[in-house]
Design an enzyme around this catalytic site. Structure first.
Site, PDB file in Angstrom:
ATOM      1  N   ASP A   1       1.626  16.780 -15.005  1.00 25.59           N
ATOM      2  CA  ASP A   1       2.691  16.124 -14.027  1.00 25.59           C
ATOM      3  C   ASP A   1       4.051  16.735 -14.409  1.00 25.59           C
ATOM      4  O   ASP A   1       4.908  16.862 -13.243  1.00 25.59           O
ATOM      5  CB  ASP A   1       2.687  14.525 -14.436  1.00 25.59           C
ATOM      6  CG  ASP A   1       2.822  14.149 -15.786  1.00 25.59           C
ATOM      7  OD1 ASP A   1       2.567  15.069 -16.703  1.00 25.59           O
ATOM      8  OD2 ASP A   1       2.978  12.975 -16.176  1.00 25.59           O
TER       9      ASP A   1
ATOM     10  N   TYR B   1     -14.334  17.953  -8.999  1.00 21.07           N
ATOM     11  CA  TYR B   1     -15.197  18.215  -7.507  1.00 21.07           C
ATOM     12  C   TYR B   1     -16.597  18.508  -7.597  1.00 21.07           C
ATOM     13  O   TYR B   1     -17.080  18.179  -6.781  1.00 21.07           O
ATOM     14  CB  TYR B   1     -14.578  19.746  -7.205  1.00 21.07           C
ATOM     15  CG  TYR B   1     -13.224  19.669  -6.407  1.00 21.07           C
ATOM     16  CD1 TYR B   1     -12.131  19.257  -6.947  1.00 21.07           C
ATOM     17  CD2 TYR B   1     -13.110  20.306  -5.016  1.00 21.07           C
ATOM     18  CE1 TYR B   1     -11.080  19.111  -6.282  1.00 21.07           C
ATOM     19  CE2 TYR B   1     -12.047  20.478  -4.562  1.00 21.07           C
ATOM     20  CZ  TYR B   1     -10.859  19.797  -4.907  1.00 21.07           C
ATOM     21  OH  TYR B   1      -9.669  19.885  -4.041  1.00 21.07           O
TER      22      TYR B   1
HETATM   23  C1  IPM Z   1      -8.172  24.239  -0.880  1.00 25.90           C
HETATM   24  C2  IPM Z   1      -8.450  22.843   0.019  1.00 25.90           C
HETATM   25  C3  IPM Z   1      -9.843  22.742  -0.224  1.00 25.90           C
HETATM   26  C4  IPM Z   1      -9.877  22.219  -1.651  1.00 25.90           C
HETATM   27  C5  IPM Z   1     -10.709  21.643   0.689  1.00 25.90           C
HETATM   28  C6  IPM Z   1     -10.492  22.007   2.049  1.00 25.90           C
HETATM   29  C7  IPM Z   1     -12.018  21.494   0.206  1.00 25.90           C
HETATM   30  O1  IPM Z   1      -7.684  22.072   0.027  1.00 25.90           O
HETATM   31  O2  IPM Z   1      -8.729  25.135  -0.834  1.00 25.90           O
HETATM   32  O3  IPM Z   1      -7.102  24.038  -1.699  1.00 25.90           O
HETATM   33  O4  IPM Z   1      -9.815  20.796  -1.924  1.00 25.90           O
HETATM   34  O5  IPM Z   1     -10.325  22.840  -2.627  1.00 25.90           O
END
Ligand code: IPM
Ligand code: MG
Length: 367
Positions: free
Chosen positions: A223, A140
């Site tokens: 998985d 991320y």
């Molecule tokens: C979550 C959501 C978020 C993520 C999005 C909205 C950015 O899917 O909190 O699980 O991917 O973390």
């Protein structure tokens, strides 16, 4: 006095937050809860007013308070916005700036709702597991990232999975600590068979485990973990995993319980001066633009998120247990928001009347 920053956000966020505020009021009035509450915009709502999904002042406030309670962000109106202006960026920025590295996502199957799951009743009934998702690192946030051009002028999309030892260590500690208070079992999930970051993940989790000998630790490829979650979810207690696998596995676990409208989450960081962790609480569900403004939203996930705040940020264990048990009773009596309606079973209620039912139940326990 303890403090709370409420960020209702977009879509059904504001309407479920109205209900949470009624529940908070009840605890203030009847159980002597003392809470200094401020409210602010986030996500699309903040973009509409300030041109940014998270205003600097809002972030500053979030860093000051004991806890943040967030509704939901996003909506079709914002889909074409530049990546950095999208409502979701506010969430990611809050997580990163507050350093909320441990995302606690319980998936608990309420008995009254066991037949709602897409799995057979006996596979999910009594289910009570927690996914601890690493929230501030991994793919991320890893660099390099972006869409670039190769030498042959072809576009290439890049994201980087990157984990330092200390990042793995701290989330592993959170998982083991949590398991201590539960059944004492942790399953760690990665892809050590194909990813170096997974090899390191497995090594570091095993090293941390040496300080938690009383906990039973197992490892699983993610998985296989996904498959086991739908095959026999009750084999798990605490699952610890990285940011991306945790995102996917927690949606999967959520669906085992029957409805996304029921699930709360807590994102916890390091311990503040108050002795409590930095924290943000939010329902797992999204902004649900398709049902916004129709009194159909289920307020329970957000109310349960507040219950987690009572538990982890305000040391109000008794009140948290009370709230949880009243919600369970209301469900057992058959009251259902539309997301929980199946066939003719139960009595259909609106967002506000679901809260009325919970408050009626709480009233039975006035001091
Ligand atoms: C979550 C959501 C978020 C993520 C999005 C909205 C950015 O899917 O909190 O699980 O991917 O973390
Ligand atoms: Mg997700």
């Amino acid at each position: 006095m303890s403090s709370l920053l409420i960020l209702p956000g977009d879509g059904i966020g504001p309407e479920v937050m109205v209900e949470v505020r009624r529940i908070i009021e009840w605890f203030v009035k009847n159980k002597g809860l003392q809470l200094e509450i401020t409210e602010d915009l986030v996500g699309g709502a903040a973009f509409d007013k300030h041109g940014t999904p998270l205003h600097e002042k809002t972030l500053e406030k979030a860093l000051e308070v004991d806890a943040v309670l967030l509704g939901a962000v996003g909506g079709p109106k914002y889909d074409s916005l530049d990546f950095n202006l999208k409502p979701e960026r506010a969430l990611l920025k809050l997580r990163k700036e507050l350093d909320l590295y441990a995302n606690i996502r319980p998936a608990q199957c309420f008995d009254a709702l066991a037949s709602f799951s897409s799995l057979k009743r006996d596979i999910v009934s009594g289910l009570d597991i927690v996914i601890v998702r690493e929230l501030t690192s991994g793919i991320y946030f890893g660099e390099p990232r972006g869409i670039q051009k190769t030498d042959s002028n072809e576009r290439v999309g890049i994201n980087t999975q990157r984990y330092t030892e200390s990042e793995i260590k701290r989330v592993a500690i959170s998982a083991f600590e949590l398991a201590k208070k539960r059944s004492g079992k942790v399953c760690s999930m990665e892809k050590a068979n194909v990813m170096e970051s997974g090899v390191l993940w497995r090594e570091v989790v095993s090293e941390v485990h040496r300080d938690f000998q009383e906990i039973e630790l197992s490892h699983m490829y993610a998985d296989n973990g996904a498959m086991q979650l739908v095959r026999d979810p009750k084999q798990f207690d605490v699952i610890v995993t990285d940011n991306l696998f945790g995102d996917i596995l927690s949606d999967c676990a959520a669906m085992l319980t029957g409805s996304l409208g029921m699930l709360p989450s807590a994102s916890l960081g390091s311990i503040m001066e108050s002795g409590k962790p930095r924290a943000m609480y939010e329902p797992v569900h999204g902004s649900a633009p398709d049902i916004t403004g129709q009194s159909k939203a289920n307020p329970i996930a957000c109310i349960l998120s507040f219950s987690m705040a009572l538990r982890y940020s305000y040391s109000e264990l008794e009140n948290a247990n009370l709230l949880d048990s009243c919600i369970e009773k209301v469900l057992a009596k058959g009251y259902r928001t539309p997301d929980l309606m199946m066939g003719e079973e139960g009595e259909l209620v609106s967002t506000a009347s679901m809260t009325d039912k919970i408050i009626n139940e709480l009233d039975e326990h006035k001091q």
